[in-house]
Motif scaffolding. Structure first.
Motif, PDB file in Angstrom:
ATOM      1  N   UNK A  56       0.838  -1.197   0.000  1.00  0.00           N
ATOM      2  CA  UNK A  56       0.000   0.000   0.000  1.00  0.00           C
ATOM      3  C   UNK A  56       0.873   1.248   0.000  1.00  0.00           C
ATOM      4  N   UNK A  57       1.920   1.249   0.795  1.00  0.00           N
ATOM      5  CA  UNK A  57       2.821   2.396   0.883  1.00  0.00           C
ATOM      6  C   UNK A  57       3.463   2.683  -0.471  1.00  0.00           C
ATOM      7  N   UNK A  58       4.005   1.640  -1.105  1.00  0.00           N
ATOM      8  CA  UNK A  58       4.711   1.827  -2.379  1.00  0.00           C
ATOM      9  C   UNK A  58       3.756   2.311  -3.464  1.00  0.00           C
ATOM     10  N   UNK A  59       2.620   1.651  -3.594  1.00  0.00           N
ATOM     11  CA  UNK A  59       1.690   2.026  -4.664  1.00  0.00           C
ATOM     12  C   UNK A  59       1.078   3.403  -4.431  1.00  0.00           C
ATOM     13  N   UNK A  62       3.717   5.945  -5.401  1.00  0.00           N
ATOM     14  CA  UNK A  62       3.822   6.112  -6.853  1.00  0.00           C
ATOM     15  C   UNK A  62       2.680   6.978  -7.368  1.00  0.00           C
ATOM     16  N   UNK A  63       1.462   6.727  -6.907  1.00  0.00           N
ATOM     17  CA  UNK A  63       0.301   7.503  -7.359  1.00  0.00           C
ATOM     18  C   UNK A  63       0.449   8.966  -6.967  1.00  0.00           C
ATOM     19  N   UNK A  64       0.836   9.234  -5.731  1.00  0.00           N
ATOM     20  CA  UNK A  64       0.985  10.620  -5.281  1.00  0.00           C
ATOM     21  C   UNK A  64       2.111  11.328  -6.022  1.00  0.00           C
ATOM     22  N   UNK A  65       3.189  10.613  -6.285  1.00  0.00           N
ATOM     23  CA  UNK A  65       4.305  11.195  -7.026  1.00  0.00           C
ATOM     24  C   UNK A  65       3.885  11.544  -8.453  1.00  0.00           C
ATOM     25  N   UNK A  66       3.130  10.650  -9.096  1.00  0.00           N
ATOM     26  CA  UNK A  66       2.641  10.910 -10.457  1.00  0.00           C
ATOM     27  C   UNK A  66       1.668  12.082 -10.488  1.00  0.00           C
ATOM     28  N   UNK A  67       0.761  12.147  -9.506  1.00  0.00           N
ATOM     29  CA  UNK A  67      -0.197  13.257  -9.473  1.00  0.00           C
ATOM     30  C   UNK A  67       0.514  14.595  -9.253  1.00  0.00           C
ATOM     31  N   UNK A  79       2.991  16.125   2.829  1.00  0.00           N
ATOM     32  CA  UNK A  79       1.621  15.946   2.344  1.00  0.00           C
ATOM     33  C   UNK A  79       1.273  14.471   2.169  1.00  0.00           C
ATOM     34  N   UNK A  80       2.284  13.668   1.844  1.00  0.00           N
ATOM     35  CA  UNK A  80       2.036  12.249   1.579  1.00  0.00           C
ATOM     36  C   UNK A  80       1.762  11.456   2.851  1.00  0.00           C
ATOM     37  N   UNK A  81       2.585  11.637   3.883  1.00  0.00           N
ATOM     38  CA  UNK A  81       2.457  10.807   5.086  1.00  0.00           C
ATOM     39  C   UNK A  81       1.105  10.948   5.783  1.00  0.00           C
ATOM     40  N   UNK A  82       0.569  12.146   5.976  1.00  0.00           N
ATOM     41  CA  UNK A  82      -0.772  12.217   6.591  1.00  0.00           C
ATOM     42  C   UNK A  82      -1.835  11.505   5.753  1.00  0.00           C
ATOM     43  N   UNK A  83      -1.728  11.629   4.434  1.00  0.00           N
ATOM     44  CA  UNK A  83      -2.689  10.964   3.572  1.00  0.00           C
ATOM     45  C   UNK A  83      -2.528   9.438   3.647  1.00  0.00           C
ATOM     46  N   UNK A  84      -1.285   8.976   3.704  1.00  0.00           N
ATOM     47  CA  UNK A  84      -1.021   7.541   3.807  1.00  0.00           C
ATOM     48  C   UNK A  84      -1.582   6.975   5.107  1.00  0.00           C
ATOM     49  N   UNK A  86      -3.917   8.259   6.966  1.00  0.00           N
ATOM     50  CA  UNK A  86      -5.381   8.375   6.949  1.00  0.00           C
ATOM     51  C   UNK A  86      -5.998   7.201   6.202  1.00  0.00           C
ATOM     52  N   UNK A  87      -5.421   6.855   5.046  1.00  0.00           N
ATOM     53  CA  UNK A  87      -5.963   5.713   4.293  1.00  0.00           C
ATOM     54  C   UNK A  87      -5.708   4.403   5.022  1.00  0.00           C
ATOM     55  N   UNK A  88      -4.577   4.327   5.725  1.00  0.00           N
ATOM     56  CA  UNK A  88      -4.294   3.121   6.514  1.00  0.00           C
ATOM     57  C   UNK A  88      -5.326   2.952   7.615  1.00  0.00           C
ATOM     58  N   UNK A  89      -5.607   4.006   8.344  1.00  0.00           N
ATOM     59  CA  UNK A  89      -6.566   3.904   9.433  1.00  0.00           C
ATOM     60  C   UNK A  89      -7.981   3.651   8.932  1.00  0.00           C
ATOM     61  N   UNK A  90      -8.317   4.151   7.747  1.00  0.00           N
ATOM     62  CA  UNK A  90      -9.616   3.833   7.160  1.00  0.00           C
ATOM     63  C   UNK A  90      -9.716   2.338   6.879  1.00  0.00           C
TER      64      UNK A  90
END
Length: 142
Positions: A56-59, A62-67, A79-84, A86-90
């Motif tokens: 999940x972290x790697x993919x 990659x998505x955040x880097x591309x965006x 910006x990436x770590x809080x989003x990561x 947040x999605x993990x806790x969801x």
């Protein structure tokens, strides 16, 4: 001649112990397994969890880097770590917490001996009476 009780509850003449070819005369009937074997399920589950979380972290990285590159911005860890997380806790809230509570909670209640996990006293008494009758003993006067 003296009688001795065997490990199977039978008596043999002469004080000798009769084993049914098990070869376990000098070992206790139950040995605790080694640590990796005893916790193999937890180790495999933990490895699968770590593997999936790293995936999940790697993919997501990659998505955040591309965006960020598509919008002409640079990638920012802040910006990436809080989003990561947040999605993990969801994911944990919807999947892991429910499953963990069901498995751990049921095991805990079984260990504590809740009414759903205990055998009734009448059933235990019936089993004991049957065992006593099997050995030609009077259940009412043991």
């Amino acid at each position: 001649m003296a009688e001795a009780t065997t490990s199977h509850g039978r008596r043999s003449a002469g004080g000798t112990t009769a084993h049914r070819g098990t070869g376990r005369a000098d070992r206790p009937p139950f040995r605790k397994p080694r640590w990796p074997k005893a916790y193999a399920f937890a180790l495999v589950t933990g490895a699968l969890f770590v593997f999936s979380w790293l995936g999940q972290f790697v993919f997501q990285l990659v998505v955040e880097s591309d965006e960020a590159s598509q919008h002409g911005q640079s990638f920012a860890w802040s910006e990436f770590l809080p989003q990561f997380f947040a999605s993990t806790f969801e994911n944990w809230q919807s999947e892991f917490l429910q499953l963990v509570w069901q498995a751990a909670g049921l095991a805990l209640f079984y260990y504590w001996g809740s009414s759903q996990s205990r055998e009734s006293d009448e059933r235990i008494e019936a089993k004991l009476d049957a065992l006593l009758r099997e050995r030609n003993l009077d259940p009412e006067n043991p």
